[in-house]
Design a protein around this motif. Structure first.
Motif, mmCIF file in Angstrom:
data_model
loop_
_atom_site.group_PDB
_atom_site.id
_atom_site.type_symbol
_atom_site.label_atom_id
_atom_site.label_comp_id
_atom_site.label_asym_id
_atom_site.label_seq_id
_atom_site.Cartn_x
_atom_site.Cartn_y
_atom_site.Cartn_z
ATOM 1 N N ARG A 153 0.814 -1.218 0.000
ATOM 2 C CA ARG A 153 0.000 0.000 0.000
ATOM 3 C C ARG A 153 0.844 1.264 0.000
ATOM 4 N NH1 ARG A 153 -2.619 -2.857 4.208
ATOM 5 N NH2 ARG A 153 -2.045 -1.234 5.727
ATOM 6 N N GLU A 154 2.167 1.102 0.064
ATOM 7 C CA GLU A 154 3.066 2.260 0.077
ATOM 8 C C GLU A 154 3.874 2.394 -1.207
ATOM 9 O OE1 GLU A 154 5.432 1.639 3.513
ATOM 10 O OE2 GLU A 154 3.861 2.250 4.936
ATOM 11 N N GLU A 155 3.730 1.449 -2.142
ATOM 12 C CA GLU A 155 4.471 1.495 -3.398
ATOM 13 C C GLU A 155 3.523 1.808 -4.550
ATOM 14 O OE1 GLU A 155 7.355 -1.364 -4.473
ATOM 15 O OE2 GLU A 155 7.869 -1.875 -2.400
ATOM 16 N N THR A 156 3.968 2.717 -5.406
ATOM 17 C CA THR A 156 3.112 3.214 -6.484
ATOM 18 C C THR A 156 2.674 2.097 -7.421
ATOM 19 O OG1 THR A 156 4.227 5.356 -6.415
ATOM 20 C CG2 THR A 156 2.978 4.839 -8.403
ATOM 21 N N ARG A 157 3.601 1.228 -7.807
ATOM 22 C CA ARG A 157 3.247 0.208 -8.808
ATOM 23 C C ARG A 157 2.211 -0.768 -8.270
ATOM 24 N NH1 ARG A 157 7.441 -4.511 -9.350
ATOM 25 N NH2 ARG A 157 8.360 -4.638 -7.275
ATOM 26 N N LEU A 180 4.839 4.445 -17.117
ATOM 27 C CA LEU A 180 5.565 5.653 -16.712
ATOM 28 C C LEU A 180 6.287 5.434 -15.386
ATOM 29 C CD1 LEU A 180 2.975 8.438 -17.658
ATOM 30 C CD2 LEU A 180 5.188 8.003 -18.744
ATOM 31 N N GLU A 181 5.666 4.688 -14.481
ATOM 32 C CA GLU A 181 6.310 4.387 -13.197
ATOM 33 C C GLU A 181 7.556 3.549 -13.406
ATOM 34 O OE1 GLU A 181 7.514 2.347 -9.688
ATOM 35 O OE2 GLU A 181 6.577 1.351 -11.416
ATOM 36 N N ARG A 182 7.499 2.587 -14.307
ATOM 37 C CA ARG A 182 8.687 1.760 -14.605
ATOM 38 C C ARG A 182 9.763 2.601 -15.289
ATOM 39 N NH1 ARG A 182 10.246 -1.644 -11.770
ATOM 40 N NH2 ARG A 182 9.198 -0.142 -10.404
ATOM 41 N N TYR A 183 9.347 3.543 -16.120
ATOM 42 C CA TYR A 183 10.298 4.434 -16.779
ATOM 43 C C TYR A 183 11.056 5.279 -15.756
ATOM 44 C CZ TYR A 183 11.711 8.878 -18.898
ATOM 45 O OH TYR A 183 12.405 10.006 -19.254
ATOM 46 N N VAL A 184 10.329 5.839 -14.798
ATOM 47 C CA VAL A 184 10.971 6.648 -13.759
ATOM 48 C C VAL A 184 11.896 5.783 -12.911
ATOM 49 C CG1 VAL A 184 10.566 8.044 -11.690
ATOM 50 C CG2 VAL A 184 9.107 8.341 -13.697
ATOM 51 N N ALA A 185 11.447 4.568 -12.558
ATOM 52 C CA ALA A 185 12.251 3.682 -11.700
ATOM 53 C C ALA A 185 13.546 3.252 -12.378
ATOM 54 C CB ALA A 185 11.426 2.456 -11.311
ATOM 55 N N ILE A 186 13.519 3.046 -13.699
ATOM 56 C CA ILE A 186 14.702 2.544 -14.410
ATOM 57 C C ILE A 186 15.580 3.689 -14.909
ATOM 58 C CG2 ILE A 186 15.485 1.200 -16.401
ATOM 59 C CD1 ILE A 186 14.248 -0.458 -14.140
ATOM 60 N N CYS A 187 14.961 4.711 -15.494
ATOM 61 C CA CYS A 187 15.731 5.785 -16.131
ATOM 62 C C CYS A 187 16.070 6.934 -15.188
ATOM 63 C CB CYS A 187 14.959 6.325 -17.337
ATOM 64 S SG CYS A 187 14.639 5.084 -18.608
ATOM 65 N N MET A 188 15.318 7.085 -14.109
ATOM 66 C CA MET A 188 15.599 8.140 -13.131
ATOM 67 C C MET A 188 15.558 7.578 -11.714
ATOM 68 S SD MET A 188 13.533 11.429 -14.712
ATOM 69 C CE MET A 188 11.989 10.564 -14.928
ATOM 70 N N PRO A 189 16.417 6.607 -11.422
ATOM 71 C CA PRO A 189 16.343 5.922 -10.119
ATOM 72 C C PRO A 189 16.579 6.842 -8.930
ATOM 73 C CG PRO A 189 18.365 5.349 -11.280
ATOM 74 C CD PRO A 189 17.523 6.094 -12.245
ATOM 75 N N PRO A 203 -3.216 -9.561 -13.559
ATOM 76 C CA PRO A 203 -2.829 -10.461 -12.474
ATOM 77 C C PRO A 203 -1.617 -11.308 -12.818
ATOM 78 C CG PRO A 203 -5.198 -10.527 -12.800
ATOM 79 C CD PRO A 203 -4.633 -9.724 -13.930
ATOM 80 N N LEU A 204 -1.469 -11.672 -14.085
ATOM 81 C CA LEU A 204 -0.316 -12.475 -14.486
ATOM 82 C C LEU A 204 0.970 -11.669 -14.405
ATOM 83 C CD1 LEU A 204 0.798 -15.112 -15.707
ATOM 84 C CD2 LEU A 204 0.335 -14.156 -17.966
ATOM 85 N N ILE A 205 0.933 -10.401 -14.846
ATOM 86 C CA ILE A 205 2.136 -9.561 -14.889
ATOM 87 C C ILE A 205 2.612 -9.212 -13.491
ATOM 88 C CG2 ILE A 205 3.036 -7.322 -15.607
ATOM 89 C CD1 ILE A 205 1.101 -7.479 -18.012
ATOM 90 N N TYR A 206 1.683 -8.719 -12.668
ATOM 91 C CA TYR A 206 2.091 -8.210 -11.359
ATOM 92 C C TYR A 206 1.796 -9.193 -10.224
ATOM 93 C CZ TYR A 206 3.330 -3.588 -13.017
ATOM 94 O OH TYR A 206 3.947 -2.551 -13.658
ATOM 95 N N GLY A 207 0.836 -10.081 -10.424
ATOM 96 C CA GLY A 207 0.472 -10.993 -9.352
ATOM 97 C C GLY A 207 1.282 -12.264 -9.313
ATOM 98 N N LEU A 208 1.613 -12.814 -10.468
ATOM 99 C CA LEU A 208 2.317 -14.093 -10.519
ATOM 100 C C LEU A 208 3.775 -13.936 -10.923
ATOM 101 C CD1 LEU A 208 -0.448 -16.328 -12.161
ATOM 102 C CD2 LEU A 208 -0.050 -15.814 -9.758
ATOM 103 N N ARG A 209 4.097 -12.901 -11.712
ATOM 104 C CA ARG A 209 5.497 -12.681 -12.102
ATOM 105 C C ARG A 209 6.283 -11.956 -11.023
ATOM 106 N NH1 ARG A 209 6.191 -9.195 -15.882
ATOM 107 N NH2 ARG A 209 8.217 -9.920 -16.632
ATOM 108 N N ASP A 210 5.610 -11.193 -10.178
ATOM 109 C CA ASP A 210 6.281 -10.471 -9.099
ATOM 110 C C ASP A 210 6.472 -11.419 -7.911
ATOM 111 O OD1 ASP A 210 6.281 -8.745 -6.530
ATOM 112 O OD2 ASP A 210 6.601 -7.267 -8.108
#
Length: 323
Positions: free
Chosen positions: A52-56, A115-124, A283-290
């Motif tokens: 509940r504290e992480e944007t993604r 966009l969140e993944r872009y910020v996390a990878i390109c502007m850590p 659910p597959l991308i974020y629920g089972l791959r994470d």
């Protein structure tokens, strides 16, 4: 000769009835599995404070909520259409407006995830400063505001042209009901095209930027950037399926004039491929791959819920999602 023709007509009718019943049962089973897995994931998200504290994860939870609500409404409208069950015009217009709102909200949330993944990878170094509670609130507000533009326009345009007496009548509810005039359908279609073009450009931009960052990343960050690239690519595929959903009515109208059996099969196939399938990818991308979310999901599903049949259903759903 006449008896042969009657037998052939009876055989076609039986094939049509069997196909419709089979497709109806298949759709309801898939919807039930989808809602069950989504409820488990929403429960897992609410139970763990870290998520509940992480944007993604917050954006992921929003897709779970909107997709579940959309699935319930779409399935309800589909059942009422199949039964030719009439409802009052005003509740029908509200249902169609909410359904369209939820339909647009999901791809917009996918864009926000990219966009969140872009910020996390390109502007850590700036990720923590950008990904704050205030930014998340503003982002969610923007998503819901943009997703409300088209359905509200459709509703206002419908109320502007419909005779006042017609609002008291009953009808078989469908979104097409609110597009009686050609200019309404054309304006709605144009707005969808502009919106989805805008989203495609953003996703392509984030993918290219992450791909460039992956080439210059160290060996330690290679795995993270490669995973983010696959995530953005899957979101792009989801967006493609969502776009195709809005082209289905035009294809269905053409097939309806040719063959009723093909129309019935095509309509259920479109519901499975372009409504259920893209919602199953989140659910597959974020629920089972994470890994972190998956372990938490498994823990809450198997420890907090004691009955063995729930555990069995949980593993069955995971198997179907992985397949």
């Amino acid at each position: 000769m006449q008896g042969s023709g009657d037998n052939s007509s009876l055989s076609n009718n039986l094939l049509y009835d069997f196909s419709r019943v089979f497709m109806k049962i298949t759709v309801q089973i898939l919807v039930g599995i989808f809602l069950y897995v989504n409820c488990l994931m929403i429960y897992t998200f609410l139970r763990k404070e870290t998520f509940r504290e992480e944007t993604r994860y917050i954006l992921f939870a929003q897709t779970l909520f909107t997709d579940s609500a959309l699935m319930v409404l779409s399935d309800t409208l589909s059942i009422m259409n199949n039964l030719f069950y009439p409802i009052h015009i005003i509740p029908c217009a509200i249902l169609c407006t909410v359904t369209t709102n939820l339909t647009i909200c999901t791809p917009l949330t996918l864009v926000a995830m990219c966009l969140e993944r872009y910020v996390a990878i390109c502007m850590p170094l700036r990720h923590a400063d950008i990904s704050t509670s205030r930014t998340r609130f503003r982002g969610l507000l923007i998503i819901w505001s943009i997703s409300s533009i088209i359905p509200l326009f459709t509703l206002v345009a419908y109320l502007a042209v419909i005779p006042s007496g017609a609002l008291l009548s009953y009808t078989v509810c469908s979104v097409e009901l609110m597009l009686g005039k050609d200019w309404q359908a054309q304006a709605r279609s144009s707005m969808f095209q502009v919106l989805f073009l805008f989203m495609i450009i953003i996703i392509a931009f984030t993918y290219i930027k992450i791909m460039i960052a992956a080439r210059g990343a160290s060996s330690e960050n290679k795995k993270l950037t490669s995973r983010s690239l696959r995530t953005v690519a899957l979101h792009a595929f989801q967006l493609f399926l969502c776009i195709m959903q809005f082209l289905n009515p035009y294809l269905e109208m053409v097939v309806l004039k040719i063959d009723m059996l093909a129309y019935a099969i095509l309509r259920y196939a479109n519901f499975i491929i372009f409504i259920i399938a893209p919602r199953c990818l989140s659910p597959l991308i974020y629920g089972l791959r994470d890994e972190m979310f998956f372990h938490a999901l498994k823990h809450h599903a198997l420890c907090d819920m004691k009955p063995s049949f729930i555990k069995l259903a949980f593993y069955a759903c995971l198997f179907l999602f992985c397949v």
